[in-house]
Scaffold this active site. Structure first.
Site, PDB file in Angstrom:
ATOM      1  N   GLU B  60      40.186  54.891  29.605  1.00 56.76           N
ATOM      2  CA  GLU B  60      38.828  55.337  29.295  1.00 56.76           C
ATOM      3  C   GLU B  60      38.618  55.663  27.830  1.00 56.76           C
ATOM      4  OE1 GLU B  60      40.591  56.197  31.889  1.00 56.76           O
ATOM      5  OE2 GLU B  60      39.404  55.277  33.471  1.00 56.76           O
ATOM      6  N   HIS B 131      37.072  62.407  42.753  1.00 59.57           N
ATOM      7  CA  HIS B 131      36.034  61.377  42.886  1.00 59.57           C
ATOM      8  C   HIS B 131      34.731  62.039  43.316  1.00 59.57           C
ATOM      9  CE1 HIS B 131      39.795  59.111  43.268  1.00 59.57           C
ATOM     10  NE2 HIS B 131      39.129  58.032  42.899  1.00 59.57           N
TER      11      HIS B 131
END
Ligand SMILES: Cc1ncc(C[n+]2csc(CCOP(=O)(O)OP(=O)(O)O)c2C)c(N)n1
Ligand SMILES: Cc1ncc(C[n+]2csc(CCOP(=O)(O)OP(=O)(O)O)c2C)c(N)n1
Ligand SMILES: [Mg+2]
Ligand SMILES: [Mg+2]
Lengths: 338, 329, 338, 329
Positions: B60, B131
């Site tokens: 990322e 998540h």
């Protein structure tokens, strides 16, 4: 031909100091891991659990390398595909199923984490999170403490090839090399990171070549060859215990399922590629070896698989029957409770 | 008019911008052939090619860091963070770099990137601790970043197009539960929704409830429920969290004289804290009651087990209960 | 002996296609960078500015490699020691001094950043921050855009050896390799990260060996040998323009000062080591070369240094006389102002 | 009694703990022979050796990530982040890992690490955009982390020793301007200051000003200044930002009925937002005026040039002015 093969094969496991009992136990773990794994998918498809992510195709690499360590004394810092490794390290089928069903007594997280986020304090299996690659830094930290404290422990950690692209992976490799830490750095390379092929993940075919740049050896092994993985593990353990430092073991494995129950791999994997994977199934390859080696006959096979079937069913029934976490416990363990 | 789901609107907004401006590229994990884990870039790879629909390595910080460089050299990157929870490895590139390029160069350089991140939890999400996070407060605290989180399908499309065209970095947050939950008719002709203004979703007189993203759904339902009891709640959709539309916030509070904020993120220092602080500071004279907050628990994100996840989330019951308490004050 | 040396040397720069004019200009930049740098330390010690961090000892590597690029067309994504590189790329002594004095018209940041946080839009020098290694990702992003847009631009970035330990460095190296980007990845290895020696920074002597693990060449050059750095730069530029991909150039340089004006290196560097550094001063080494090559005589030397003295004094006086940033502008440019 | 500077107290706390418990190790950049860029570990390398006083590679994610692993295997790591601004590359290891080890393992594993970070700016600091940030709000929002920032020399020593012995991760923030600014007599005998309780630094009746770290200095001076005008300000040192001592906060507001918060961090969603929200929510009935905030500007950290740095910071003048405004309300 078969005879010849057999002789060669026999030579192999004997040369590695493995007797029939060892081989059968290794096979048992491979088959057990696979059976639990397949049951998990069945349970998910049946709508009994929301999600599954597992390690079908990775079992050979995991059982092979883990067989080389001291299961009591050494550490495992796993990732979500480490199902087989966790079994070898001491977790039971019931332990694994409790996680799948996110039951209150799930030893990994008490149902707080998604399935496959392994942990087991008593078995020295450190807690797993979702963000990939962070475990590599934890593993070298555990190894640094082992070396400083002189405990003689060896640490095994593992990761997927895609996750080696994270900065944490590099930082951990660097630290392991600087301090010659007693750690085995596994990479389970299944050629995909969800849908991303290695071609877009790295500019080289093997992650292992990077180890040299950190000052320690990196080797590539066929993950479907359990004995080759065991051999690599033995040498890595020897190096670690002799204070010769870390070893990177890249196991070329196959992902026999979609990435997870959320994924549809047909969209990005040609059928031929999926079939190619099946041909390298470590369970099949190892079974052939044992048959050729005259170690696994019909009777033993039936016996082992009967035992496994029973264990998987017991684990499933047991876990399903356990209570879900009590909502009133949701705020517990944010901090130490004394 | 076409009936779209929130996810379709997100996809269409990017699609139209990529058609319109060849400088626009999308990059992220699995955005290519797979079309993203939620399908937001489905079909883009085939139409725009591998160079403009880039499957990045699994990193990322790389996704945001390279987007900054691409933007510096004439591209308009849309970076997809697969799950908002996984923006953390990129925190330094977002906060120290993207958000400061313009300020630190005294206006000489800019950073026109959009960072899309599916966020949020709930029993249906089954995301567990990694998540399901809400990250808006963490990033709305960062000067130089714009933070947007649409609730309606119409806004999803109009705000994303504005974000892509914005000359500054925009963190665009999409609540996962909205992707497939709602359908709306959306104009076929191009339109933009400006970054900034909040929207009153339900006018009311008894009190004002501020919310954004998925929580608007729960808040509106709670408002309907208490309406039957004569409690007339004004519901305001903040939409853009930074820069925040304080005028609309204060205007509504001056009208209803009571305020509450609903958010899914951890309560302590969550976004509602700033909204409450602004009200307590600038509309105190108009207040006839405490500024209440209904929020997620102060535990690390949403646990996986349904029983625990349900205990974490602000529910219609909890929100309605708070509305009653505030109305009765 | 001297004659022999001379012949050899002449052969070298001629073989590289550099004539007397080039050599003198290169020397001018080395000497100018050094003179500005030394003046900055004097100003800091005199209490005229609060802080200085600079590049004494790194000039040879920077001028050598930068000489190989197209200064108009190509990009520089610098770090805080890139003083000489920024001069070659087009920033003037006045530009640099404006940054040191944090004046309103400092082209890098308008006085908002610490000195040595270079940037110059017109010269394609991207804005520098303090967190190390982030620039490597920006550089490969700029290079990706150049390749996608077909601009033919080459990107040069640089970093200290200690900063290669950051995850961002690995992620950028990986990305550059996957996409064969037109980027020159410099590492200026001065053996220390503030006080931390390479021994505790990495398990290998050369960072360059890591390039192979990303699929492109990494080479080691003596940073005090300007021509060797130029030669390495030329080959890297050739590869980049020919779409052959990135090159890592590790220049072994010396840090001739403390890390910054905040540091006292005597505490962790033996005197012998500090002296060893001086013996590898690129300015001295290059001067010797030019003398032996008969390129730099007394007259030219005097002329160049007189010019430099004047420029440095002009830059200092000019910058000091410029206004500080207006406090009322503190909130400007947080967002685009149209 | 020995007269110590804040920096000496920090050093002594670590020194005593390393002497007391051989499991304690320090790791970070330049903590070895150099003794840290501020000298907090000066002399440790010679006394405790390279293994326990570890110069790490230049990588903050590594510093925190390895500390987590070390803690899991019997060590008690004190990780030094050279400047708070540089904790950002470690954000994922701090937030996703350290802060969640205990919760996610349902209590099976812990993470007894202390992360020390010098923070804060000001004209004297000359830190520019990346050597002057306040990071407390960003991390106080994270469940599972404790956040401490002492103001007095006495607290610096006592709180750091408590942090090192704490079974959970503690982010220990040291304002750079305090290191050498103040001297205090500190007991020679061992003592601990518990993590949690706030401290009233100046009792008062007109209004309460909440602050922490360096800003207490400015706030106390402002309080003295307005005292002459008959404005009697109670000044509360929050000390521990998470878990926050809301009891003391609410008790003081109930007493004075007016509250303001002073902090150096960016105003929007800075720590004062939560304090204001708690007051507006739980002490509204006691409030006789708006909850005011004096904070840093909403620009990316403190600019380098003196003129700009001065414009960024909350000053004694601004604080005193706000005290007058609130008193007059
Ligand atoms: C930091 C982070 N980013 C993204 C993800 C989402 N994600 C989960 S697994 C995965 C792919 C991992 O691929 P690889 O490392 O090759 O392991 P494999 O699943 O193939 O065994 C991704 C992108 C994540 N878990 N963490
Ligand atoms: C992320 C980050 N951590 C720490 C620092 C503080 N710091 C500034 S320079 C430096 C050492 C850099 O060493 P190296 O990369 O070898 O470059 P050199 O200064 O030797 O040229 C450190 C630790 C920083 N700027 N950024
Ligand atoms: Mg993979
Ligand atoms: Mg260096």
């Amino acid at each position: 031909m078969a005879v010849h093969k057999t002789r060669v094969h026999l030579a192999r496991h004997e040369a590695l100091g493995l007797d029939t009992g060892d081989l059968l136990e290794m096979y048992y773990y491979l088959a057990l891991a696979r059976a639990i794994d397949e049951r998990m998918w069945v349970l998910q498809r049946a709508g009994l659990v929301p999600f599954v992510i597992s390690g079908q195709g990775h079992e050979g690499a995991q059982v092979g390398v883990m067989w080389a360590i001291d299961r009591e004394r050494d550490w495992l810092v796993p990732f979500y595909r480490s199902l087989a490794a966790c079994l070898v390290k001491g977790m039971t089928p019931r332990d694994l199923m409790l996680g799948l069903f996110s039951r209150a007594n799930d030893p990994s997280s008490g149902g707080r984490q998604m399935p496959a986020h392994w942990a087991h304090n008593a078995h020295k299996i450190f807690t797993t999170s979702s963000p990939v690659a962070t475990q590599y830094l934890h593993a070298v930290g555990v190894a640094y403490a082992a070396k400083l404290r002189g405990t003689g422990e060896v640490v095994v950690t593992s990761i997927g090839e895609g996750s080696t692209s994270q900065g944490d992976w590099h930082e951990a490799m660097n630290f392991a090399g600087i301090h010659r830490l007693p750690v085995i750095l596994m990479v389970e390379n299944n050629r995909y990171a969800i849908s991303v092929p290695t071609r877009l993940q790295m500019g080289v075919p093997d992650v292992a070549v990077r180890a040299e740049g950190y000052g320690f050896p990196g080797i590539v092994v066929d993950g479907s060859d359990v004995l080759a993985c065991y051999e690599a593990g033995c040498e890595a353990v020897r190096r670690a215990r002799a204070d010769e430092g870390p070893t990177l073991i890249e196991c070329k494995v196959e992902r026999l399922t979609a990435h997870s129950s959320e994924d549809r791999q047909e969209k990005y994997r040609p059928t031929s590629d999926i079939e190619a994977s099946r041909s390298k199934d470590p369970l099949v390859v190892f079974k052939h070896y044992l048959e050729h080696a005259g170690v696994l006959d019909e009777a033993r096979y039936t016996e082992i698989h009967a035992r496994i079937r029973a264990e998987v069913t017991d684990a499933t029934d047991y876990a399903e029957a356990q209570p879900m976490p009590d909502p009133s416990t949701v705020a517990r363990h944010v901090f130490f409770e004394g | 008019m076409a009936e779209l789901r929130y996810l379709d609107a997100i996809r269409l907004a990017m699609y139209e911008e990529m058609r319109r401006d060849e400088r626009v590229v999308v990059l992220g994990e699995d955005v290519g052939i797979k079309g993203g884990v939620f399908g937001a870039t489905d079909g883009f790879y085939a139409e725009f090619g591998e160079a403009r629909v880039l499957d990045t390595p699994l990193a990322e910080s790389l996704i945001v860091g390279t987007a900054i460089g691409m933007a510096a050299n004439g591209l308009v990157p849309i970076a997809e963070i697969q799950f908002a929870d996984f923006i953390h490895p990129a925190f330094n590139q977002v906060v120290s770099e993207a958000a400061r390029i313009r300020y630190r160069s005294n206006g000489a350089f800019g950073c026109p990137i959009t960072i899309r991140a599916p966020y949020g939890g709930g029993v249906e999400v089954h995301g567990g601790l990694y998540h399901s996070q809400s990250i808006e407060a963490t990033f709305a605290h960062v000067p130089g970043l714009k933070v947007v989180t649409p609730y309606t399908v119409y806004d999803a499309k109009g705000l994303l197009k504005s974000a892509i065209r914005d000359p500054d970095p925009v963190l665009f947050l999409e609540h996962k539960r909205l992707y497939r939950a709602i359908r709306e008719d959306v104009p076929d002709d191009e339109y933009l929704v400006p970054i900034g203004p909040a929207a009153v979703r339900r006018p009311g007189s008894t009190l004002t409830a501020f919310a954004y993203g998925q929580m608007l759904h729960e808040t509106l339902r709670a408002a309907e429920r208490v309406a039957a009891e004569g409690i007339d709640v004004e519901v305001v959709d903040l939409r853009t969290l930074k820069p925040l539309d304080t005028e609309t916030i204060l205007g509504s509070v001056r009208k209803t004289s009571k305020a509450m904020i609903v958010y899914e993120d951890n309560r302590f220092l969550g976004f509602g804290a700033e909204v409450a602080a602004i009200i307590a500071e600038e509309a105190f004279d108009a207040l006839d009651g405490p500024v209440l907050r209904v929020a997620g628990l102060d535990v690390p994100a949403v646990p996986y087990a349904d029983t625990l996840a349900a205990a974490f989330m602000p529910t219609v019951d909890r929100i309605a209960e708070t509305m009653r308490r505030l109305a009765a004050y």
